[in-house]
Design an enzyme around this catalytic site. Structure first.
Site, PDB file in Angstrom:
ATOM      1  CE  LYS A  64      -3.513  -2.343   2.892  1.00  0.00           C
ATOM      2  NZ  LYS A  64      -4.068  -1.928   4.228  1.00  0.00           N
ATOM      3  CE1 TYR A  92       0.798  -0.057   6.910  1.00  0.00           C
ATOM      4  CE2 TYR A  92      -0.317  -1.747   5.555  1.00  0.00           C
ATOM      5  CZ  TYR A  92      -0.502  -0.939   6.550  1.00  0.00           C
ATOM      6  OH  TYR A  92      -1.288  -1.067   7.441  1.00  0.00           O
ATOM      7  CG  ASP A 123      -1.139 -10.510   2.871  1.00  0.00           C
ATOM      8  OD1 ASP A 123       0.019 -10.846   3.188  1.00  0.00           O
ATOM      9  OD2 ASP A 123      -1.873  -9.974   3.832  1.00  0.00           O
TER      10      ASP A 123
END
Length: 413
Positions: free
Chosen positions: A169, A172, A179
């Site tokens: 993201k 992040y 994931d």
């Protein structure tokens, strides 16, 4: 005459009691029938039983994952991807309507996706694009195509590590999580294959998708165990990151589950002659070997994969369901040796025997699901053993029910 009268009275009382008794018996039978009326019939396959149970739990697909308001999220996409396969097998209109209602409510006439933010650059938000890949060819609704174009544009603008790995993201930075490969790559490759006109542009996406798997293998795989760490921070600045490698501390069951599902699903769309195909099959085989070594004798897998005997660890449903699906599909498609089909069957039996319960009305529950786990953020998630075992445990988390349905379909149970 008095005796006759007495007998008549006694007969009348007896008849009355008999009638009352019959009424009570009938009432009891009616009540008994009402208590065992099945919302989910038990003569269906497990895939359909769980799908119907999900619809009973979440009548609105936009509120899957215990939401109070409608939202565009990966969990919806995961369960609805499973619903698509159930619909294709059963042709039950109820499932199609459930799938369609999700996209219909969240995508407006201009193709804008409600609750979605392109600026967040969040790979999790790509997953529900799989629903649109299914619906658009059937409906030809232009708004669905526009929404897919938006999701594809996110992949084009997604920030990357210095060697080309997608950040999980925007908030992040410099981080790749296991994931992310499941969230984004199956949509990314399929959209390119079906909607890109230029062959060179398609090839570029194929190469980029394979590159994500190459990088995860390079940065996150532990050579000794063959297991992969949940996250990698290129900057090594996160408190959860090893200062030498950038890796998080532990091997999280569902993290590796996402990765396994990503491999078997991406292979559906990577051309047979692509040089990266053989590498992903190799990664999948390494994955299967490592995962099988830490399988519990019950057939299940632990929340923290390699620490089954440590206090607080537990046999967890979402990761187990994901591994079951990845092994069953991998064996069916010929990517994995047939012995892994037996591993999948053992795992599935373990789920049914230990983690699946059925209510009187037929509703199927999947228990011992890790509700959520991540790294960093606020409050800060430090990736410690205590963190992973301390997160919420609940029943019927869609990150478990979706893969359970997919595994049930693969095993035809």
């Amino acid at each position: 005459m008095k005796n006759t009268t007495k007998y008549i009275v006694l007969f009348t009382i007896a008849l009355g009691l008999s009638v009352t008794s019959c009424k009570e018996t009938k009432k009891e039978n009616t009540e008994e029938t009402a208590t065992i009326e099945k919302l989910v019939p038990e003569n269906l396959k497990w895939s359909e039983r769980m799908m119907l149970s999900e619809i009973e739990r979440f009548p609105e697909a936009t509120k899957l994952d215990f939401r109070t308001t409608p939202g565009w999220s990966y969990t919806n996409g995961l369960v609805l991807s499973a619903a698509i396969k159930v619909y294709e097998q059963t042709n039950n209109q109820k499932y199609y309507d459930y799938i369609y209602a999700y996209a219909d409510e969240l995508i407006d006439s201009t193709g804008t996706i409600k609750t979605y933010s392109l600026e967040s650059q969040n790979l999790d938000m790509i997953k529900s694009g799989d629903v649109l890949l299914y619906l658009y060819p059937k409906t030809k609704e232009e708004r669905f195509l526009k929404a897919m174009e938006t999701l594809d544009s996110q992949m084009e603008s997604q920030p990357k590590t210095s060697d080309g790995g997608y950040w999980h993201k925007k908030r992040y930075p410099y981080q790749m999580w296991l994931d992310g490969l499941y969230m984004a790559e199956p949509f990314h490759i399929r959209y390119a294959q079906e909607y890109y006109k230029n062959e060179a542009e398609k090839e570029k996406i194929y190469n980029d998708v394979v590159h994500q798997f190459d990088l995860i293998q390079k940065h996150s795989r532990d050579e000794k165990s063959g297991l992969l760490y949940h996250g990698w921070d290129e900057s090594k600045e996160q408190k959860w990151a090893n200062k030498e490698t950038g890796n998080s501390q532990h091997f999280w069951s569902r993290g590796m589950g996402w990765y396994g599902m990503a491999m078997v699903d991406v292979l559906d769309f990577l051309p047979e002659n692509h040089p990266g195909r053989e590498r992903i099959v190799t990664y999948l085989n390494q994955f299967a070997e490592a995962i099988t070594k830490v399988q519990d004798e019950s057939g299940l897998w632990w929340q923290v994969l390699d620490q089954g005997d440590r206090e607080g660890n537990y046999l967890e449903a979402t990761g187990t369901s994901m591994f079951t699906y990845a092994f069953a599909k991998g064996a069916r498609k010929g990517y994995l040796d047939k012995k892994y089909l037996d591993v999948a069957k053992k795992a599935y039996d373990g789920l049914l025997e230990n983690l699946v319960t059925i209510e009187e009305n037929g509703i199927v529950n999947l228990n011992k699901c890790c509700g959520v786990a991540g790294l960093g953020g606020n409050p800060y998630r430090d990736g410690s053993y205590e963190y992973y075992i301390g997160e919420l445990i609940r029943s019927n988390d869609p990150k478990g029910t979706g893969p359970f349905i997919l595994a049930s379909l693969e095993l035809n149970r």
